[in-house]
Motif scaffolding. Structure first.
Motif, PDB file in Angstrom:
ATOM      1  N   MET A   1      33.529  90.487 -27.081  1.00 56.09           N
ATOM      2  CA  MET A   1      32.674  89.597 -27.826  1.00 56.09           C
ATOM      3  C   MET A   1      33.122  88.161 -27.530  1.00 56.09           C
ATOM      4  SD  MET A   1      31.803  89.405 -31.909  1.00 56.09           S
ATOM      5  CE  MET A   1      33.452  89.686 -32.453  1.00 56.09           C
ATOM      6  N   THR A   2      32.166  87.327 -27.179  1.00 58.70           N
ATOM      7  CA  THR A   2      32.504  85.942 -26.862  1.00 58.70           C
ATOM      8  C   THR A   2      31.964  84.957 -27.891  1.00 58.70           C
ATOM      9  OG1 THR A   2      30.536  85.728 -25.487  1.00 58.70           O
ATOM     10  CG2 THR A   2      32.577  86.385 -24.383  1.00 58.70           C
ATOM     11  N   GLU A   3      31.013  85.373 -28.720  1.00 57.07           N
ATOM     12  CA  GLU A   3      30.448  84.493 -29.743  1.00 57.07           C
ATOM     13  C   GLU A   3      30.284  85.242 -31.056  1.00 57.07           C
ATOM     14  OE1 GLU A   3      27.166  81.908 -29.044  1.00 57.07           O
ATOM     15  OE2 GLU A   3      27.486  81.970 -26.889  1.00 57.07           O
ATOM     16  N   LEU A   4      30.544  84.527 -32.139  1.00 52.61           N
ATOM     17  CA  LEU A   4      30.350  85.068 -33.483  1.00 52.61           C
ATOM     18  C   LEU A   4      29.584  84.039 -34.291  1.00 52.61           C
ATOM     19  CD1 LEU A   4      30.910  87.147 -35.730  1.00 52.61           C
ATOM     20  CD2 LEU A   4      33.044  85.923 -36.176  1.00 52.61           C
ATOM     21  N   LEU A   5      28.463  84.433 -34.861  1.00 51.54           N
ATOM     22  CA  LEU A   5      27.637  83.541 -35.676  1.00 51.54           C
ATOM     23  C   LEU A   5      27.654  84.027 -37.113  1.00 51.54           C
ATOM     24  CD1 LEU A   5      25.573  81.236 -36.042  1.00 51.54           C
ATOM     25  CD2 LEU A   5      23.791  82.918 -35.504  1.00 51.54           C
ATOM     26  N   TRP A   6      28.159  83.187 -38.013  1.00 53.82           N
ATOM     27  CA  TRP A   6      28.137  83.480 -39.442  1.00 53.82           C
ATOM     28  C   TRP A   6      26.874  82.868 -40.019  1.00 53.82           C
ATOM     29  CZ3 TRP A   6      31.507  86.665 -41.716  1.00 53.82           C
ATOM     30  CH2 TRP A   6      32.737  86.880 -41.102  1.00 53.82           C
ATOM     31  N   ASP A   7      26.006  83.683 -40.601  1.00 54.52           N
ATOM     32  CA  ASP A   7      24.788  83.198 -41.251  1.00 54.52           C
ATOM     33  C   ASP A   7      25.045  83.190 -42.752  1.00 54.52           C
ATOM     34  OD1 ASP A   7      22.325  82.569 -42.256  1.00 54.52           O
ATOM     35  OD2 ASP A   7      21.246  84.142 -41.169  1.00 54.52           O
ATOM     36  N   LEU A   8      25.201  81.997 -43.315  1.00 57.97           N
ATOM     37  CA  LEU A   8      25.535  81.855 -44.734  1.00 57.97           C
ATOM     38  C   LEU A   8      24.315  81.545 -45.599  1.00 57.97           C
ATOM     39  CD1 LEU A   8      28.861  79.832 -44.380  1.00 57.97           C
ATOM     40  CD2 LEU A   8      28.538  82.303 -44.520  1.00 57.97           C
ATOM     41  N   THR A   9      23.133  81.822 -45.080  1.00 60.68           N
ATOM     42  CA  THR A   9      21.894  81.518 -45.797  1.00 60.68           C
ATOM     43  C   THR A   9      21.880  82.121 -47.194  1.00 60.68           C
ATOM     44  OG1 THR A   9      20.696  81.386 -43.719  1.00 60.68           O
ATOM     45  CG2 THR A   9      19.377  81.675 -45.705  1.00 60.68           C
ATOM     46  N   HIS A  10      22.303  83.364 -47.337  1.00 61.77           N
ATOM     47  CA  HIS A  10      22.241  84.053 -48.627  1.00 61.77           C
ATOM     48  C   HIS A  10      23.583  84.067 -49.359  1.00 61.77           C
ATOM     49  CE1 HIS A  10      18.181  85.241 -47.748  1.00 61.77           C
ATOM     50  NE2 HIS A  10      18.580  85.647 -46.553  1.00 61.77           N
ATOM     51  N   THR A  11      24.516  83.283 -48.887  1.00 52.32           N
ATOM     52  CA  THR A  11      25.822  83.186 -49.534  1.00 52.32           C
ATOM     53  C   THR A  11      25.729  82.163 -50.652  1.00 52.32           C
ATOM     54  OG1 THR A  11      26.891  83.695 -47.446  1.00 52.32           O
ATOM     55  CG2 THR A  11      28.263  82.704 -49.159  1.00 52.32           C
ATOM     56  N   THR A  34      33.082  80.631 -32.512  1.00 49.89           N
ATOM     57  CA  THR A  34      32.591  80.929 -33.849  1.00 49.89           C
ATOM     58  C   THR A  34      31.709  79.783 -34.293  1.00 49.89           C
ATOM     59  OG1 THR A  34      34.602  82.147 -34.385  1.00 49.89           O
ATOM     60  CG2 THR A  34      33.268  81.409 -36.227  1.00 49.89           C
ATOM     61  N   SER A  35      30.517  80.096 -34.783  1.00 46.32           N
ATOM     62  CA  SER A  35      29.637  79.058 -35.312  1.00 46.32           C
ATOM     63  C   SER A  35      29.015  79.553 -36.608  1.00 46.32           C
ATOM     64  CB  SER A  35      28.563  78.660 -34.294  1.00 46.32           C
ATOM     65  OG  SER A  35      27.831  79.783 -33.874  1.00 46.32           O
ATOM     66  N   VAL A  36      28.438  78.623 -37.342  1.00 44.75           N
ATOM     67  CA  VAL A  36      27.897  78.941 -38.661  1.00 44.75           C
ATOM     68  C   VAL A  36      26.512  78.332 -38.795  1.00 44.75           C
ATOM     69  CG1 VAL A  36      28.994  76.961 -39.781  1.00 44.75           C
ATOM     70  CG2 VAL A  36      28.456  78.970 -41.120  1.00 44.75           C
ATOM     71  N   THR A  37      25.637  79.038 -39.490  1.00 45.08           N
ATOM     72  CA  THR A  37      24.290  78.566 -39.758  1.00 45.08           C
ATOM     73  C   THR A  37      23.977  78.846 -41.228  1.00 45.08           C
ATOM     74  OG1 THR A  37      22.012  78.622 -39.000  1.00 45.08           O
ATOM     75  CG2 THR A  37      23.143  80.723 -39.100  1.00 45.08           C
ATOM     76  N   GLY A  38      22.923  78.238 -41.715  1.00 45.12           N
ATOM     77  CA  GLY A  38      22.518  78.471 -43.098  1.00 45.12           C
ATOM     78  C   GLY A  38      23.400  77.769 -44.116  1.00 45.12           C
ATOM     79  N   LEU A  39      24.030  76.689 -43.711  1.00 47.07           N
ATOM     80  CA  LEU A  39      24.900  75.958 -44.635  1.00 47.07           C
ATOM     81  C   LEU A  39      24.063  75.184 -45.647  1.00 47.07           C
ATOM     82  CD1 LEU A  39      27.544  74.592 -42.165  1.00 47.07           C
ATOM     83  CD2 LEU A  39      27.911  76.282 -43.953  1.00 47.07           C
TER      84      LEU A  39
END
Length: 76
Positions: A1-11, A34-39
């Motif tokens: 795995m080379t990329e991890l996307l955390w989707d925090l939309t419903h957090t 590592t990246s994040v979306t839905g902040l």
């Protein structure tokens, strides 16, 4: 795995445990992006506070794309 996307939309809430997931990278996974979306407001505030305290450890450029996806509206 080379990329991890955390989707925090419903957090609803993020604290130190969330920071640990976003910024702690074991040596074996150091090349993983590592990246994040839905902040939303509360999550962004935690990230900015952490970066203000220790910008070396909590380097926002490591997890936030140049134009982070955010949700406008009523979010505590």
């Amino acid at each position: 795995m080379t990329e991890l996307l955390w989707d925090l939309t419903h957090t609803e809430f993020m604290d130190v445990a969330g920071l640990h997931l976003l910024f702690t990278t074991p040596a074996a996974e150091a090349r993983r992006r590592t990246s994040v979306t839905g902040l939303r407001r509360q999550r962004l505030r935690v990230l900015h506070l952490a970066a203000g305290i220790d910008p070396t450890v909590f380097d926002l450029t490591r997890v936030c794309p140049p134009s982070p996806t955010t949700h406008a509206g009523n979010d505590a």
